[in-house]
Every structure is written in structure tokens, then in C-alpha cells.
Design a protein around this motif. Structure first.
Motif, PDB file in Angstrom:
ATOM      1  N   ILE A 172      -1.263  26.971   1.799  1.00 21.50           N
ATOM      2  CA  ILE A 172      -2.234  26.406   2.728  1.00 21.50           C
ATOM      3  C   ILE A 172      -1.461  25.869   3.920  1.00 21.50           C
ATOM      4  O   ILE A 172      -0.594  25.020   3.773  1.00 21.50           O
ATOM      5  CB  ILE A 172      -3.035  25.263   2.081  1.00 21.50           C
ATOM      6  N   THR A 173      -1.711  26.357   5.091  1.00 20.57           N
ATOM      7  CA  THR A 173      -0.954  25.930   6.258  1.00 20.57           C
ATOM      8  C   THR A 173      -1.373  24.536   6.661  1.00 20.57           C
ATOM      9  O   THR A 173      -2.492  24.093   6.429  1.00 20.57           O
ATOM     10  CB  THR A 173      -1.193  26.888   7.439  1.00 20.57           C
ATOM     11  N   GLN A 174      -0.419  23.847   7.276  1.00 20.45           N
ATOM     12  CA  GLN A 174      -0.700  22.486   7.721  1.00 20.45           C
ATOM     13  C   GLN A 174      -1.812  22.487   8.775  1.00 20.45           C
ATOM     14  O   GLN A 174      -2.548  21.520   8.915  1.00 20.45           O
ATOM     15  CB  GLN A 174       0.581  21.862   8.277  1.00 20.45           C
ATOM     16  N   ARG A 175      -1.943  23.593   9.474  1.00 20.67           N
ATOM     17  CA  ARG A 175      -2.964  23.699  10.500  1.00 20.67           C
ATOM     18  C   ARG A 175      -4.371  23.582   9.905  1.00 20.67           C
ATOM     19  O   ARG A 175      -5.300  23.109  10.527  1.00 20.67           O
ATOM     20  CB  ARG A 175      -2.787  25.027  11.241  1.00 20.67           C
ATOM     21  N   ASP A 176      -4.498  24.033   8.646  1.00 12.56           N
ATOM     22  CA  ASP A 176      -5.798  23.961   7.992  1.00 12.56           C
ATOM     23  C   ASP A 176      -6.191  22.520   7.664  1.00 12.56           C
ATOM     24  O   ASP A 176      -7.364  22.230   7.415  1.00 12.56           O
ATOM     25  CB  ASP A 176      -5.786  24.772   6.691  1.00 12.56           C
ATOM     26  N   ASN A 177      -5.156  21.637   7.631  1.00  7.28           N
ATOM     27  CA  ASN A 177      -5.402  20.230   7.326  1.00  7.28           C
ATOM     28  C   ASN A 177      -6.130  20.068   5.990  1.00  7.28           C
ATOM     29  O   ASN A 177      -6.993  19.224   5.836  1.00  7.28           O
ATOM     30  CB  ASN A 177      -6.183  19.559   8.455  1.00  7.28           C
ATOM     31  N   GLN A 178      -5.769  20.922   5.065  1.00 11.51           N
ATOM     32  CA  GLN A 178      -6.343  20.846   3.719  1.00 11.51           C
ATOM     33  C   GLN A 178      -5.239  20.507   2.730  1.00 11.51           C
ATOM     34  O   GLN A 178      -4.177  21.125   2.762  1.00 11.51           O
ATOM     35  CB  GLN A 178      -7.003  22.159   3.337  1.00 11.51           C
ATOM     36  N   PHE A 179      -5.492  19.577   1.875  1.00  5.68           N
ATOM     37  CA  PHE A 179      -4.485  19.119   0.941  1.00  5.68           C
ATOM     38  C   PHE A 179      -4.977  19.322  -0.485  1.00  5.68           C
ATOM     39  O   PHE A 179      -6.173  19.177  -0.772  1.00  5.68           O
ATOM     40  CB  PHE A 179      -4.167  17.641   1.168  1.00  5.68           C
ATOM     41  N   VAL A 180      -4.043  19.647  -1.345  1.00  5.11           N
ATOM     42  CA  VAL A 180      -4.352  19.670  -2.768  1.00  5.11           C
ATOM     43  C   VAL A 180      -4.742  18.264  -3.213  1.00  5.11           C
ATOM     44  O   VAL A 180      -5.632  18.085  -4.040  1.00  5.11           O
ATOM     45  CB  VAL A 180      -3.133  20.178  -3.554  1.00  5.11           C
ATOM     46  N   TRP A 181      -4.054  17.287  -2.616  1.00  2.82           N
ATOM     47  CA  TRP A 181      -4.330  15.889  -3.006  1.00  2.82           C
ATOM     48  C   TRP A 181      -3.895  14.963  -1.883  1.00  2.82           C
ATOM     49  O   TRP A 181      -2.796  15.102  -1.336  1.00  2.82           O
ATOM     50  CB  TRP A 181      -3.601  15.559  -4.294  1.00  2.82           C
ATOM     51  N   ASP A 182      -4.745  14.062  -1.550  1.00  4.44           N
ATOM     52  CA  ASP A 182      -4.415  12.961  -0.657  1.00  4.44           C
ATOM     53  C   ASP A 182      -4.870  11.692  -1.360  1.00  4.44           C
ATOM     54  O   ASP A 182      -6.062  11.474  -1.563  1.00  4.44           O
ATOM     55  CB  ASP A 182      -5.113  13.130   0.700  1.00  4.44           C
ATOM     56  N   VAL A 186       0.862  -1.182   0.000  1.00  5.78           N
ATOM     57  CA  VAL A 186       0.000   0.000   0.000  1.00  5.78           C
ATOM     58  C   VAL A 186       0.896   1.229   0.000  1.00  5.78           C
ATOM     59  O   VAL A 186       1.983   1.220   0.591  1.00  5.78           O
ATOM     60  CB  VAL A 186      -0.915   0.030   1.250  1.00  5.78           C
ATOM     61  N   TYR A 187       0.457   2.271  -0.680  1.00  4.18           N
ATOM     62  CA  TYR A 187       1.129   3.558  -0.551  1.00  4.18           C
ATOM     63  C   TYR A 187       0.102   4.646  -0.289  1.00  4.18           C
ATOM     64  O   TYR A 187      -1.088   4.493  -0.587  1.00  4.18           O
ATOM     65  CB  TYR A 187       1.958   3.903  -1.796  1.00  4.18           C
ATOM     66  N   GLN A 188       0.584   5.736   0.269  1.00  4.61           N
ATOM     67  CA  GLN A 188      -0.231   6.929   0.446  1.00  4.61           C
ATOM     68  C   GLN A 188       0.633   8.147   0.159  1.00  4.61           C
ATOM     69  O   GLN A 188       1.719   8.287   0.717  1.00  4.61           O
ATOM     70  CB  GLN A 188      -0.811   7.022   1.866  1.00  4.61           C
ATOM     71  N   MET A 189       0.145   9.017  -0.718  1.00  8.04           N
ATOM     72  CA  MET A 189       0.859  10.241  -1.071  1.00  8.04           C
ATOM     73  C   MET A 189      -0.011  11.439  -0.748  1.00  8.04           C
ATOM     74  O   MET A 189      -1.241  11.381  -0.876  1.00  8.04           O
ATOM     75  CB  MET A 189       1.231  10.257  -2.559  1.00  8.04           C
ATOM     76  N   GLN A 190       0.639  12.521  -0.378  1.00 10.94           N
ATOM     77  CA  GLN A 190      -0.068  13.766  -0.108  1.00 10.94           C
ATOM     78  C   GLN A 190       0.695  14.930  -0.732  1.00 10.94           C
ATOM     79  O   GLN A 190       1.927  14.971  -0.675  1.00 10.94           O
ATOM     80  CB  GLN A 190      -0.208  14.004   1.406  1.00 10.94           C
ATOM     81  N   VAL A 246       4.790   6.556 -10.148  1.00 12.05           N
ATOM     82  CA  VAL A 246       3.427   6.551  -9.605  1.00 12.05           C
ATOM     83  C   VAL A 246       2.779   7.889  -9.949  1.00 12.05           C
ATOM     84  O   VAL A 246       3.298   8.945  -9.598  1.00 12.05           O
ATOM     85  CB  VAL A 246       3.435   6.345  -8.082  1.00 12.05           C
ATOM     86  N   PRO A 247       1.642   7.882 -10.630  1.00 15.04           N
ATOM     87  CA  PRO A 247       1.092   9.137 -11.142  1.00 15.04           C
ATOM     88  C   PRO A 247       0.330   9.930 -10.085  1.00 15.04           C
ATOM     89  O   PRO A 247      -0.272   9.366  -9.165  1.00 15.04           O
ATOM     90  CB  PRO A 247       0.146   8.670 -12.250  1.00 15.04           C
ATOM     91  N   TYR A 248       0.384  11.233 -10.254  1.00 15.50           N
ATOM     92  CA  TYR A 248      -0.519  12.118  -9.519  1.00 15.50           C
ATOM     93  C   TYR A 248      -1.905  11.974 -10.135  1.00 15.50           C
ATOM     94  O   TYR A 248      -2.076  12.157 -11.344  1.00 15.50           O
ATOM     95  CB  TYR A 248      -0.028  13.562  -9.634  1.00 15.50           C
ATOM     96  N   THR A 249      -2.886  11.639  -9.315  1.00 17.52           N
ATOM     97  CA  THR A 249      -4.230  11.379  -9.838  1.00 17.52           C
ATOM     98  C   THR A 249      -5.263  12.314  -9.225  1.00 17.52           C
ATOM     99  O   THR A 249      -6.451  11.981  -9.172  1.00 17.52           O
ATOM    100  CB  THR A 249      -4.639   9.920  -9.570  1.00 17.52           C
ATOM    101  N   GLY A 250      -4.813  13.482  -8.771  1.00 18.88           N
ATOM    102  CA  GLY A 250      -5.751  14.439  -8.209  1.00 18.88           C
ATOM    103  C   GLY A 250      -6.778  14.893  -9.226  1.00 18.88           C
ATOM    104  O   GLY A 250      -6.573  14.812 -10.440  1.00 18.88           O
ATOM    105  N   GLN A 251      -7.887  15.402  -8.728  1.00 16.44           N
ATOM    106  CA  GLN A 251      -8.973  15.822  -9.617  1.00 16.44           C
ATOM    107  C   GLN A 251      -8.547  16.974 -10.510  1.00 16.44           C
ATOM    108  O   GLN A 251      -8.940  17.039 -11.677  1.00 16.44           O
ATOM    109  CB  GLN A 251     -10.184  16.231  -8.779  1.00 16.44           C
ATOM    110  N   ASN A 252      -7.736  17.880  -9.991  1.00 20.26           N
ATOM    111  CA  ASN A 252      -7.310  19.057 -10.739  1.00 20.26           C
ATOM    112  C   ASN A 252      -5.814  19.011 -11.004  1.00 20.26           C
ATOM    113  O   ASN A 252      -5.034  18.476 -10.203  1.00 20.26           O
ATOM    114  CB  ASN A 252      -7.642  20.337  -9.958  1.00 20.26           C
ATOM    115  N   ASN A 253      -5.424  19.590 -12.122  1.00 19.25           N
ATOM    116  CA  ASN A 253      -4.001  19.721 -12.420  1.00 19.25           C
ATOM    117  C   ASN A 253      -3.327  20.600 -11.373  1.00 19.25           C
ATOM    118  O   ASN A 253      -3.958  21.482 -10.771  1.00 19.25           O
ATOM    119  CB  ASN A 253      -3.798  20.359 -13.793  1.00 19.25           C
ATOM    120  N   LEU A 254      -2.029  20.378 -11.184  1.00 22.01           N
ATOM    121  CA  LEU A 254      -1.260  21.321 -10.384  1.00 22.01           C
ATOM    122  C   LEU A 254      -1.243  22.664 -11.104  1.00 22.01           C
ATOM    123  O   LEU A 254      -1.196  22.723 -12.342  1.00 22.01           O
ATOM    124  CB  LEU A 254       0.169  20.813 -10.188  1.00 22.01           C
TER     125      LEU A 254
END
Length: 969
Positions: free
Chosen positions: A63-73, A53-57, A85-93
């Protein structure tokens, strides 16, 4: 309590960039791919470790880490994939944005995940750089057609109304540039920038993050320009023109305001201390014109005239869709910053080879930091001080002088000393420069008269040399007054190869230095004379070797981009790059068409990059261009057939007095070779129709090749020469089974008749060693590589004239004229691939690693009794070490230690050590895992296969460290 079996991650890569060695990491695609390696604490006891298993973020830095918001998890993804391993986020960087990334994994050997990697920061540039730079009407290319305007400066005010959020610069100075901000050089080890291209098609731009360099108040930028490859001096009438600069600095403030500093006519320029610069001819530098603070704000020069620059035309050809492109490869660097060394795992398996098994290598060590000091100096009878580095390199020297103002010093570079060497009195010998042809390869320095001392280092030139002579120095020089940085495109040494065969060790040394010397943003042919081009034949022949030794995926993808830039609409390719297929340039068409074995660079480099990096994306990116090229060759074939197929250079420079074999056979080899690669690519990409079409074509051509070139009267190909037999044997399915042994015997017989020497040129030399090893004559291959008499690799450093520390262009270099005679040329370095693929036996051409070392028979084991090879792959370290000496109480046995990295699988293959040999037993870790006596199969958890026809034994293994012993009878 820490779980001792818990894995950790290292050597993370984003879009092929090694994050730990890349400063200001710029990812130029909106959907990057990621790779990482898995480290286990105890690789001896932990085997068959696989990622589950892998997990990427990815997090935007704003966006501060305090906000706990990620562009992609990615969340937990059940997958063993750890490379690309591809970036598969909904939106492009987003473009022009700072990000950070981290990853963790789960593996089969631990219930706990690895620790997260540290946050890895990267940024994205403007993705459509050409559109971005051309939208500013005020943005100009600036320079001068009237004076040698090679220093340009601009001061600008930064208000303190809001903190600076970011300051990003984009810059290109043609031909070369150095970049300064507020008195400091930006990225000091970066040299000879930008990379050489067909400028009208693709001009490379660099980006720098200057956020930490810009302050509120007055700031200054300065750019020093050099001619580089943009100079008419390098290209004659087809040259481009005087230097020019394009520059934009975008400063964004926390309050959202933005200011730009553009290259325009508000800059000022002058001729600086560099009075003339040329890649081939060197530099003239008058240090009396130095202005130490010219790149600082508030600078005032009462001694020079700084004038307004002209608006210069763009180098791009708009009618051919020329564009400004971010330089997406590592730059040329000097010294220790040019070469990195792969960090191996802490618990590396010990090999059998010891230092006492290896004699001293002639030349410098790559591990000495990239700065060479002379090993000797002498003053000639005419008063010239000559220094010997002991190693042929590409670079220049830093020289320390002390003398009166206005004193001029002349420095000359050369690869070798004048011949003959009948006298041991060095004072009668000077450097030999005739083989430089029209390249003057000299520097002139005029002292400013510093009362202490002054150091001169060239800026916009490059020399290929081992020796330098200083004519009329102002003071008595010592060895400490000279140091010379090794200069080449930045890369990482990922392979290590050594044996008890000292000839092979020296050849490997020479290959490494020759290959690095000729990595100069393009894979060049030579380092010293008036050429230094990206010859496609040299690049095609050496790419496999280069990718075993060095991490060069970005380098070769850039070269592939250059190839397709200069590909014509009909698929045709040139012999060397860059060409700039510009009909407005005189004689541009003379560089087309490529010899088939030179044009082969396009499919060959594409395929080898895929093999070494398992990168399907590279196949996809260049596949259509390869199809177009093969169709172009097919059109020629429809007119000529194979009997009269095109050839230009053929099997270039076989050793005199040998003549080249049939030219059409050599050209046909290139044609069939490329079709075979295209078939392989189509299969990987799932293009079934293409596979069928080109398989049918290949089968037809294979039959025709045999019919046309096989001499039925003499039972060999063409004239019976080694090259003809080797090239026929190297093509799958060409030599019918009923005559294969006859053809091999002809090859072996000819080698024996030539006193166990090759008669091959560059194309067939790349094939002859694998052909012998794969067809029952590995002993002979070892004898050939171990030879020190002419012609051989060993002769290059065992002859009465000169001792090579790099590979030569010609087999008979000391005995022939200067016209085409480089001492530092990589094209014959192709044999280095055989070192890894056959002597060590490492094959990366499939999802499963193959370890199949070819070993000498019992009677020839003195040629190579021990070997140690380490190869860092995208999964981690592969280590292969064997011995024929230790614990060898029984004849015909070997000891083999193997390390396979986590998340990888391998098959280890044991060849019979003599004709008809049968395996008696396989032992691993002192336990019998297979025996012919009891036919014990699959013991100790191993899957073992025996080929009843060949006697080949195959053991399937997972990751971990192993020690095998194989006994033969």
C-alpha cells in the motif's frame, strides 16, 4: 526553530529484535509487541521525563504512502508504556507480507511530540511453517547414504514475463549448512546453522529474502552440508545419520504468478572439498577439489561426478508431533558480526573512574572487532610452529599458506601449554591436549598450489583454544599469517562494569569471554572437549549474570522451548539438552531425571528473563510446564521427605580437599528454590489459588528443612560447611530469626578458619557473595573476591602454572588430571550477577529500578574505592558511579553519580558504611536535601525515607542525572 526539549526515539524493538542490528527483520507472530527508548537532548537539566502519549502506525508495503491507508494506526494512546507495547489492530498481521512501522511519543517535558521514527521495514514469514513445507508432495529431504554428498546444487529459469515482486527461501540443512545463490554466499558471517535442537522434536528452519539476489534468466543455488550435531560421530549409536537438506524458494511476480524451487531429485550433488567434518574432531579439507563457480548458473564440471541425490527421511518424529519451526533467535556468527555494542546516549554522565585507575587486563578486548591476532609464536625443537592468541576463545583460525599442490598441513588446537613451566624456553613447550579427552580438535588442509597464496578457514567445526600448533607448514609462517574469529551466538553487550579492584576487573573480563564462548545456540558447558552440551545446571546458575551483561532474551526463550520439548509427560526434566526423549534411542532414559539444581533451569531462566525484561509473556508461556515440574518434584518428596530427597550432582566440584556437604540438603534447596519462584510467578500472573497452595507447601517445607538439617548440638546446618549455611540462608523463611545470627556466624567463622577462602561448589558459590553482602559482611565478601591464593577466582590468573583469561571448571585446574578440566567454562561465572546486583547495586526486579550499591567500610575501602557501571535496559541507560576518594574531606562519606533513563523511576538507597552508622547529611548537586541536624525532609523536591532500624536512607528520583554525597557518623 527546533525545540531543544523535544524528545527523540531510538533502539526500537519489534518482538524483542533490535531493528538497527537485525538484517532482514522477520517477525514470526501475527500480533507483535514493540519497545522504544526515549532520548532527551539535555539529560542534566531535564529530570522526571515521562512519556504521556504514544502513536504507532503499521503500513503494508504494497500500500503506497500516497494512498494514506494503514494496516493499523493506534492514534494517540494516553499511556506511559514504552516496552512490550502490543499491536492492537482489528486483524492479525498476514503471513508472508512486508510491513513497515513507525512510532512517535509525547513526554512531560515538551508540548510537541517527538519526530516520527524512520519507517522500519519488517516481514512476516509463513506462520505455520511445518504445514506449509509438508503440503508439497514433491518437496523432499535430499542427501545420500552412499557417498559424502556435502555439496548440492540446482539451476532454474526465471521468466522475464513480469518483474519479480518477492523471492523468499526457507532452508534447513542438517547438521549444518552454508547457502549460496548465483555464486555468492547468503549472509556470510552466519555460521554453524541451524541451531542445535532435539531434531526429532523441533528442527529449525531459516528464511532468507532473496528478492535482490534472483534475476531473470538462469539462476543457481548451492548448499554445502556439514555433519554438525546430526552426526553419529557426535552421538555414537544414538546419532541421526548423514547430512540432508530441505529447501523451498517461492518467487512471486508482480502479475501474481508464482514459481517454486524445491529440494527434490532434480538437484545434483557430490563430495566437495570437505572430506570429513566433526564438531569435536575438526575438519579435513582438500582444496584440490575446490570448484570456484559451482554455485553459479552454467557451471560445468569435467573433473567431478555430480549425481542425483536420494530422498532422505525427515528428522522429525511424526508420532511425537515433531515440527519444522522458524529459527526465532539470532544465529551463530563469526568476528565483528557476532557482537554488537549498545549505543549509549550522547550526553552520557561522566563517571569517577578513570583509565589511570585500571591496570592492564590480561587477554583480548571485546571491542577489538572479534578477530584475534596472535601475540606470540615460536617453533619447537621438533619443528612445530605454535601461536599464542593471548586469549582463550571459541572459534577457529584463518591461515595463509603458500606451497606446492598436494602438500598437507596439520593444525592442532589447545587451551594451555604443557607443564611444568620451570623453563622459560618456549621451544621446549607444546600445546596440552589431554583435557580434550576424545576430541581430536584438529584440522587438516591440503593445498591446491595457488601460485600467490591460499587461505584456509574451517567451515563446520568449532574449537576451544588459546594456542594452535601447525605441524610441518609448507612455508615459513609469521604472526600475520594467522587470524582467528571469535565465534558465538549473535548478541549485544549491554553491561559495562569496572572498578579500582584489579582482581574484580580481571574476573569480569574472564566472565565475559567465558560466557560468550559458551553461547553456541545453546548455553554450553565447555568449548573444547568431547562434550559441549547444554547442561541445565550451568545454564540456571549463570543466566542472571548473562542477562546483566548481554541481550539474550531470544536465546534463552529458544532454550526454554528446548527444555519443554524434552520434558516428559510426568513433568520430569533431563540434566542436559538437547536429549531427544526418544524411546527408540539406546540409553535415552539415562539422562533423566535431572538433579533438582539442574532441573531448576526451567523456572530459574523463566523468572530471570521476566526480571530483566519485565516480560510477563515469558511467565505465561512456560508457567504450566513449571507447575508440572514442581509437581514431579513434589511426588518424589512424598516418597522421600527432605531428609532423603533426590540428588545427582549436588554442589558440584567444591575445591579439593573439601568434600561436598549433605546431598539431600542441596537437592532440597533446589526444590524449595523452585517453589519460591513459582509463588512469585503465580503472584505476577494473578493466579491466587496457586499462590495459596504453593505458599502453604513452601511454609511446610521450610519448617521441615530446618528440623531435618539443623544440628541443634552444634547450632549449624548439616556438617557446618559453608555450603550448608549459605543454602539455608538463601531460602526465605527457612532459618528462624532466633538462630539466624548463629548460622551467619558459623559461615563467617568457617570462612575465616579457611584463611578467607570459599569451600563451595557451583550451587552455593552462586549464593555466598550475596548472602554475605546482605547480612552485614560485605567487607568479607570483598576480601573473598579479591583473593589470589587457592582456592579463589583470583588464583585462576595468579598462579605459577597458567594465567586464565576465562573462568575455569575446577578451582584447582593446574593441579589435577585431564578427565574433567575445562579452562573455558561458565558455571562459576555466576558471581558476575553479584557485581551488578550488589557492588553496583542495580536491581530490575520490579517496576521501580533500585540502586543500592554495597560499599566497603572505611577500613576496607582500599578493596574498592571507585566503581563504574553502565547497564542498558529497555528504558535506556542506567549509570552508577561512586568514589570514596574525591572530595572526601570527611571520613565515611561517598560520592555517587546516578543516571536514570527517561520514562523510568528509581529509588537510590544508601547503606551505613559501618555497623550502627547514622546518616549525617545527604547532598545532591551541592545542595543539602536531608540533614540529621535540622531534620530537613523532602527538600529540593526529593522524597526521602530513613529506616530507623537499619539506618538505611532511600531517595526516590525520576529520570535524569544526579550527583549525591552521603555523610555518615
Amino acid at each position: 526553530m527546533v525545540n531543544a526539549r523535544r524528545p527523540s526515539l531510538f533502539d526500537v524493538r519489534i518482538d524483542h529484535y533490535k531493528v538497527e542490528t537485525t538484517q532482514d527483520l522477520i517477525i514470526n507472530i501475527p500480533r507483535p509487541r514493540f519497545s522504544w527508548k526515549i532520548r532527551v537532548l539535555n539529560n542534566v537539566s531535564q529530570r522526571n521525563v515521562q512519556q504521556t502519549v504514544y502513536q504507532m502506525q503499521i503500513q503494508s508495503i504494497k500500500i503506497t504512502q500516497r494512498d494514506n491507508q494503514f494496516v493499523w494506526d493506534s492514534e494517540c494512546v494516553v499511556s506511559s508504556q514504552s516496552i512490550h507495547v502490543p499491536y492492537t489492530g482489528q486483524n492479525n498481521l498476514l503471513p508472508s507480507t512486508y510491513y513497515r512501522f513507525r512510532v512517535r511519543v509525547w513526554t512531560t517535558n515538551s508540548e510537541e511530540p517527538s519526530e516520527w521514527t524512520d519507517w522500519i521495514q519488517f516481514r512476516t514469514p509463513v506462520f505455520n511453517l511445518h504445514e506449509y513445507l509438508t503440503k508439497y508432495n514433491a518437496l523432499l529431504w535430499i542427501g545420500s547414504t552412499q557417498i559424502n554428498m556435502n555439496e548440492l546444487r540446482k539451476e532454474f529459469m526465471v521468466p522475464n514475463s513480469s518483474p519479480i515482486k518477492s523471492a523468499i527461501a526457507y532452508i534447513c540443512g542438517l547438521g549444518y549448512y552454508e547457502f549460496y545463490v548465483n555464486g555468492n554466499k547468503v549472509d556470510p558471517s552466519r555460521k554453524l546453522d541451524p541451531g542445535w535442537t532435539s531434531y526429532e522434536q523441533r528442527t529449525l528452519v531459516a528464511s532468507f529474502d532473496l528478492t535482490a539476489n534472483i534475476t531473470t534468466g538462469m539462476n543457481a543455488v548451492g548448499v554445502r552440508l556439514g555433519n554438525g550435531w546430526y552426526s553419529p560421530e557426535q552421538h555414537g549409536k544414538s546419532g541421526y545419520g548423514p547430512p540432508r537438506l530441505i529447501f523451498i524458494l517461492s518467487i512471486i511476480f508482480e502479475n501474481g504468478n508464482e514459481i517454486q524451487v524445491l529440494s527434490d531429485q532434480t538437484w545434483t550433488g557430490r563430495e566437495g572439498s570437505i572430506k570429513h567434518d566433526s564438531i569435536n574432531n575438526g575438519e579435513i579439507y582438500d582444496s584440490r577439489n575446490d570448484r570456484p563457480n559451482w554455485t553459479r548458473a552454467g557451471f560445468n564440471d569435467s573433473l567431478s561426478a555430480w549425481i542425483m541425490p536420494e530422498s532422505m527421511p525427515s528428522p522429525l518424529n511424526s508420532s511425537r508431533n515433531g515440527s519444522l519451526v522458524l529459527q526465532d533467535m539470532l544465529p551463530i556468527r563469526a568476528g565483528s558480526n557476532a557482537l554488537h555494542f549498545e549505543v549509549m546516549t550522547d550526553n552520557q554522565q561522566q563517571g569517577y573512574l578513570n583509565l589511570k585507575d585500571i591496570d592492564e587486563i590480561k587477554g583480548a578486548k571485546l571491542t577489538d572487532g572479534g578477530i584475534l591476532k596472535p601475540v606470540a609464536m615460536w617453533t619447537s625443537d621438533s619443528g612445530v610452529d605454535t601461536f599464542d592468541l593471548g586469549q582463550n576463545i571459541a572459534g577457529w583460525c584463518r591461515l595463509k599458506f603458500h606451497g606446492p599442490r598436494g602438500f598437507g598441513v596439520y593444525i592442532r588446537y589447545g587451551e594451555v601449554l604443557t607443564q611444568p613451566v620451570v623453563s622459560t624456553n618456549l621451544s621446549t613447550r607444546n600445546i596440552y591436549t589431554e583435557n580434550l579427552r576424545d576430541a581430536i580438535a584438529s584440522d587438516t588442509y591440503v593445498l591446491r598450489g595457488d601460485p600467490v597464496s591460499e587461505i584456509y578457514e574451517p567451515t563446520f567445526t568449532i574449537h576451544g583454544f588459546r594456542y594452535l600448533s601447525i605441524f610441518g607448514p609448507p612455508n615459513e609462517l609469521t604472526l600475520d599469517d594467522v587470524e582467528c574469529p571469535f565465534v558465538h551466538s549473535e548478541t549485544t553487550l549491554k553491561g559495562h562494569f569496572s572498578t579500582t579492584n584489579q582482581i574484580v576487573n580481571q574476573i569480569q573480563h574472564n566472565i565475559l569471554w567465558a560466557q560468550l564462548s559458551n553461547l553456541m545456540s545453546v548455553p554450553t558447558d565447555c568449548t573444547q572437549r568431547d562434550e559441549r552440551r547444554g547442561w541445565m545446571g550451568d545454564a540456571a546458575l549463570t543466566v542472571d549474570e548473562a542477562l546483566y551483561n548481554f541481550d539474550l532474551i531470544k536465546f534463552y526463550r529458544n532454550f526454554l522451548n528446548m527444555i519443554v520439548d524434552d520434558q516428559l509427560a510426568n513433568g520430569e526434566l533431563p540434566d542436559f539438552l538437547p536429549v531427544g526423549n526418544n524411546p527408540s534411542k539406546p540409553n535415552w532414559r539415562s539422562n533423566y531425571p535431572a538433579d533438582p539444581n539442574w532441573g531448576s533451569a526451567l523456572p530459574t531462566i523463566t523468572w530471570q528473563v521476566y526480571r530483566h525484561y519485565s516480560d510477563v509473556q515469558t511467565l505465561e508461556d512456560y508457567y504450566d510446564h513449571i507447575v508440572a515440574y514442581v509437581k514431579y518434584l513434589h511426588d518424589i518428596y512424598n516418597t522421600t521427605g527432605l531428609a532423603n530427597f533426590t540428588v545427582r550432582f549436588g554442589d558440584w566440584v567444591p575445591p579439593p580437599p573439601e568434600l561436598m556437604t549433605n546431598g539431600s540438603l542441596i537437592g532440597s534447596f533446589g526444590f524449595l528454590h523452585d517453589i519460591n519462584l513459582l509463588i512469585n510467578m503465580s503472584q505476577v500472573l494473578g493466579k491466587k489459588e496457586d499462590t495459596e497452595i504453593y505458599s502453604t507447601l513452601y511454609q511446610k517445607l521450610a519448617e521441615e528443612f530446618h528440623q531435618v538439617f539443623y544440628n541443634t548440638s552444634w547450632n549449624f546446618y548439616a556438617d557446618g560447611k559453608q555450603a550448608a549455611q549459605v543454602l539455608a540462608l538463601a531460602l526465605p523463611g527457612v532459618v528462624p530469626a532466633n538462630v539466624r545470627d548463629t548460622v551467619i556466624n558459623q559461615l563467617v567463622t568457617d570462612i575465616n578458619q579457611k584463611g578467607n577462602h570459599v569451600t563451595t561448589g557451583i550451587v552455593s558459590t552462586a549464593q555466598i557473595y550475596p548472602i554475605l553482602s546482605d547480612n552485614g559482611h560485605h567487607d568479607l565478601a570483598l576480601e573473598l573476591i579479591s583473593s589470589t591464593t587457592y582456592p579463589s577466582y583470583g588464583y585462576m590468573f595468579n598462579n605459577p602454572y597458567e594465567n586464565a583469561t576465562t573462568t575455569w571448571e575446577l578451582w584447582n585446574t593446574p593441579l589435577t588430571g585431564p578427565a574433567m578440566n575445562s579452562r573455558n567454562q561458565a558455571m562459576y561465572s555466576s558471581v558476575g550477577a553479584w557485581f551488578y546486583s550488589h557492588l553496583a547495586g542495580i536491581d530490575l526486579s520490579s517496576n521501580m529500578i533500585t540502586i543500592r550499591p554495597r560499599m566497603a567500610s572505611e577500613t576496607k575501602k582500599h578493596l574498592m574505592s571507585k566503581l563504574d557501571c553502565q547497564l542498558s535496559t529497555l528504558y535506556g541507560l542506567i549509570h552508577v558511579s561512586y568514589t570514596r576518594d574525591e572530595r572526601d574531606t570527611i571520613s565515611n562519606s561517598i560520592l555517587l553519580r546516578v543516571t536514570i533513563p527517561p520514562n523510568a523511576q528509581a529509588r537510590v538507597m544508601f547503606e551505613p558504611l559501618f555497623v550502627g552508622g547514622q546518616c549525617k547529611a545527604l547532598i545532591e548537586g551541592n545542595k543539602v536535601i536531608w540533614s540529621s541536624d535540622v531534620n530537613t525532609m523532602n527538600d529540593q523536591g526529593f522524597s526521602i525515607e530513613k529506616d530507623s532500624t537499619t539506618g538505611l536512607m532511600t531517595v526516590h528520583i525520576g529520570s535524569g542525572q544526579y550527583e549525591f554525597q552521603a555523610l555518615w557518623q
